[in-house]
Design a protein around this motif. Sequence first.
Motif, PDB file in Angstrom:
ATOM      1  N   CYS A   1       0.861  -1.179   0.000  1.00  0.00           N
ATOM      2  CA  CYS A   1       0.000   0.000   0.000  1.00  0.00           C
ATOM      3  C   CYS A   1       0.893   1.222   0.000  1.00  0.00           C
ATOM      4  O   CYS A   1       1.667   1.403   0.944  1.00  0.00           O
ATOM      5  N   ALA A   2       0.796   2.044  -1.015  1.00  0.00           N
ATOM      6  CA  ALA A   2       1.589   3.273  -1.095  1.00  0.00           C
ATOM      7  C   ALA A   2       3.054   2.986  -0.765  1.00  0.00           C
ATOM      8  O   ALA A   2       3.725   2.302  -1.518  1.00  0.00           O
ATOM      9  N   GLU A   3       3.524   3.442   0.384  1.00  0.00           N
ATOM     10  CA  GLU A   3       4.934   3.307   0.739  1.00  0.00           C
ATOM     11  C   GLU A   3       5.224   2.160   1.695  1.00  0.00           C
ATOM     12  O   GLU A   3       6.354   1.991   2.122  1.00  0.00           O
ATOM     13  N   GLY A   4       4.229   1.393   2.060  1.00  0.00           N
ATOM     14  CA  GLY A   4       4.449   0.336   3.036  1.00  0.00           C
ATOM     15  C   GLY A   4       3.972  -1.013   2.532  1.00  0.00           C
ATOM     16  O   GLY A   4       3.403  -1.129   1.449  1.00  0.00           O
ATOM     17  N   GLU A   5       4.238  -2.016   3.333  1.00  0.00           N
ATOM     18  CA  GLU A   5       3.744  -3.340   3.009  1.00  0.00           C
ATOM     19  C   GLU A   5       3.443  -4.090   4.289  1.00  0.00           C
ATOM     20  O   GLU A   5       3.913  -3.735   5.363  1.00  0.00           O
TER      21      GLU A   5
END
Length: 145
Positions: free
Chosen positions: A50-54
């Motif tokens: 998701c966007a900049e994370g996981e």
Amino acid sequence: MTTDRGGPLAAARVIAKLPAQDLDRARAFYRDQLGLEPVEERTGGLRYCCAEGEFHVFRSSGAPSGTATQMGFEVDDLDATVAELRRRGVVFETVESRPGFRAAGGVVEVDDNYPSKGTGERGAFFRDSEGNVLGLGQAVRVSAV
């Protein structure tokens, strides 16, 4: 023990890991209620970005504690996100006001935040199909006049 800020994990990526007793049920929840598809799979695990994370959902015989937030999503519009997730069948937790924050209509309001993020925060909480407590947060920023 080192005293500098460059410890052995300073450059590591942080990845949330959530247990699931039924991986197929968890996959259906994340797909149908949250609109997320795994970007990668392995035996006993699903990887989501998701966007900049996981985060990873993994098969486990253990159960989540269910007493505290295990993972959070920062969103730009909490009200719109809550409305859409409710439309998709997500049930939000009822939260009571306590010292340090107010609760109204399932949304928590806190008057403080990390200075780089804002002057306060609004949040809401729900459980995934496996009982993991997930949170939504939106920074409150006061505009300079």
